[in-house]
Scaffold this active site. Structure first.
Site, mmCIF file in Angstrom:
data_model
loop_
_atom_site.group_PDB
_atom_site.id
_atom_site.type_symbol
_atom_site.label_atom_id
_atom_site.label_comp_id
_atom_site.label_asym_id
_atom_site.label_seq_id
_atom_site.Cartn_x
_atom_site.Cartn_y
_atom_site.Cartn_z
ATOM 1 N N SER A 162 -80.598 83.052 -45.838
ATOM 2 C CA SER A 162 -81.738 82.871 -46.866
ATOM 3 C C SER A 162 -81.092 83.321 -48.229
ATOM 4 O O SER A 162 -80.485 84.169 -47.902
ATOM 5 C CB SER A 162 -82.991 83.564 -46.608
ATOM 6 N N HIS A 218 -90.123 83.166 -42.368
ATOM 7 C CA HIS A 218 -89.750 83.614 -43.838
ATOM 8 C C HIS A 218 -90.360 82.438 -44.819
ATOM 9 O O HIS A 218 -90.646 82.613 -45.944
ATOM 10 C CB HIS A 218 -88.180 83.729 -44.059
ATOM 11 N N ASN A 219 -89.809 81.239 -44.406
ATOM 12 C CA ASN A 219 -90.128 80.097 -45.082
ATOM 13 C C ASN A 219 -91.663 79.980 -45.368
ATOM 14 O O ASN A 219 -92.023 79.491 -46.495
ATOM 15 C CB ASN A 219 -89.347 78.749 -44.759
#
Ligand code: 6PG
Length: 514
Positions: A162, A218-219
């Site tokens: 990321s 996370h996304n």
């Protein structure tokens, strides 16, 4: 410049020379590793070779026309091949992409027509090579790949990365999953390439699909916070009649405080941007139709399958989906009048700014709360019940730590989140932790959040994430919900049975007296 220019042995082959891939090579090279760049379209490799020849890392970076030559120069054992290409889901898209590269054979494309068939990586890599999938792969796909590589006795890591192209260059957050045996030979290389905040923003996440699972979460958090920021900007622009540049100081002040983080930083910058063509504010010339490559959708689907509530993530996803129906919304705007019940007066200006900040902060907390709840649930899931998935245990405080640097959701909230999980390793929901409950219970904070949602509802303005998050907070803290009526309805038409409040057991049925 010849495409293949290799000399001696290399530590790593990076396949996929997109902006992130190229920058990742520069990152590894600057950390002392020798890297070969390869791409499906050979012209891209040629262009990269010419660029890197002028850079200070030239002696550490080679390029190859195909993986065949590259693998002949890969050190053995301990060499690695990192694929940084578009994720494909073999269940949905069985052909193309990563599984061809790994197992079936890929192509080297020369111009539009000519192409060369390249054998699959499993047939090319020397003994002891670690193959790394660094795409945004679906955890289910990674689980399948882990099994296939294990069957072939090849070391494999599925890792989330990321931070975009800037992160790839300066230090992303790296979330590697797979066997510890596969991670060991590449741990130093990955941990040195990652952002360095409170230690390396790369740590071994867990077995099998753990790395890509955490990247997906996370996304999902990313989607939720992005939507909340968009709603905050929209409310200020529409109700205060402010141009983006006039909103920038308001955002800057929030970013300097407890809202601070990468997404707030870039959003503050975006508010000040002017379109070079039209001279108008950049935001005013961008069409309100959001794209998505699928990760936030997968997070929602995974959460629904695990029975974890992620209303902020799902609301953000729905908002993107609704935004895609631009022509239909334009037509509907002409037909469906909003009977507005709310009012907004000039004297509410300061209150709106304060309430927007509180609603935004509450929504950020809710988004992280849902993401950590999902990771906790996956850690606790019984692999027997989840068709073998989720046979990993996630260290939630460590995940909060590595998310503090390099990644898109890095923010001021991650320190208290990490602290909360260190103080209570069994924490069910960060909203219960004093680091957050003190704020959430504050009377003015809640009054502001509720006023903000009520005002937007009264005026028919976007409140998807901010409204869903307030509802998440309220539902979570409601001891008795209207689910009793749901149970009664289900038993009435389907005799599904229900539990009672006054006795243990299940399977009770409606027995109306008289
Ligand atoms: C990151 C980002 C990135 C993101 C893509 C596509 O962590 O660097 O999450 O991987 O997935 O930019 O995002 P969308 O799903 O919004 O298309």
């Amino acid at each position: 410049m010849a495409v293949t220019n290799l000399d001696g042995e290399y530590d790593l082959i990076l396949y996929g020379l997109g902006v992130m891939g190229e920058n990742f090579i520069r990152n590894f090279a600057r950390n002392g590793y020798r890297v070969i760049g390869v791409n499906r379209t050979v012209a891209v490799t040629e262009k990269f070779a010419a660029q890197v020849a002028e850079e200070d890392i030239a002696r550490q970076v080679g390029t190859a026309e195909t993986l065949v030559e590259a693998c002949q120069h890969l050190k053995s054992p301990g060499g690695a091949v990192l694929a940084m290409i578009k994720a494909n889901d073999p269940v949905i898209e069985p052909w193309g992409g990563i599984d061809d590269l790994f197992f079936r054979g890929s192509i080297a494309r020369y111009g539009e027509q000519e192409q060369k068939d390249v054998p699959p990586l499993v047939d090319l890599v020397p003994e002891g090579t670690v193959i790394i999938d660094a795409a945004n792969s679906h955890p289910r796909s990674t689980r399948q790949r882990c099994a296939e590589f294990a069957r072939r006795n090849i070391l494999f890591i599925g890792t989330g990365v990321s931070g975009g192209s800037e992160g790839a260059l300066k230090g992303p957050c790296i979330m590697p999953g797979g066997s510890k045996e596969a991670y060991a030979p590449v741990s130093q290389m990955l941990e040195s390439a990652a952002a360095q905040v409170d230690g390396s923003c790369c740590t071994y996440i867990g077995d099998n699909e753990a790395g890509h699972f955490v990247k997906n979460v996370h996304n999902g958090i990313e989607y939720g916070i992005m939507q909340a920021i968009a709603e905050a900007y929209y409310a200020l622009a529409h109700l205060l009649d402010l141009a983006p540049a006039d909103i920038q100081p308001i955002f800057a002040e929030m970013t300097a405080g407890r809202h601070g983080g990468y997404l707030m930083e870039i959003s503050t910058l975006i508010l000040g941007m002017v379109d070079s063509e039209s001279g108008k504010p950049m935001l005013d010339v961008i069409l309100d139709r959001a794209g998505q490559k699928g990760t936030g959708k997968w997070t929602s689907q995974i959460a629904f399958d695990l029975g974890v509530p992620v209303p902020t993530v799902a609301a953000a996803l729905q908002a993107r989906i609704m935004s895609a129906y631009k022509p239909e919304r334009e037509a509907a705007a002409q037909k469906l009048a909003g009977r507005l019940a709310g009012r907004f007066a000039a004297e509410d200006r300061e209150r709106l700014i304060e309430a927007t900040a509180d609603a935004l902060y509450g929504t950020m907390v809710a988004a992280y709360a849902q993401g950590f709840w999902l990771m906790r649930e996956a850690s606790l899931a019984d692999p027997e019940d989840s068709n073998g998935s989720y046979d990993f245990t996630l260290q939630l405080d460590e995940i909060a730590r590595i998310w503090k640097g390099g990644c898109i959701i890095r923010s001021q909230l991650l320190d208290p989140i990490r602290e909360a999980h260190q103080e209570d390793p069994d924490l069910h929901n960060i909203m219960l932790a004093p680091q957050f409950s003190r704020t959430l219970e504050d009377e003015q904070f809640q009054t502001n959040w509720r006023w903000w949602v009520r005002t937007m509802a009264g005026l028919g303005l976007p409140r998807d994430a901010m409204g869903a998050s307030l509802l998440f907070f309220d539902t979570y803290r409601t001891a008795r919900l209207p689910a009793n009526m749901i149970q009664a309805q289900r038993d009435c038409f389907g005799e599904h049975g229900f539990e009672r409040v006054d006795k243990d057991g299940k399977g009770f049925h409606l027995s109306p007296a008289g």
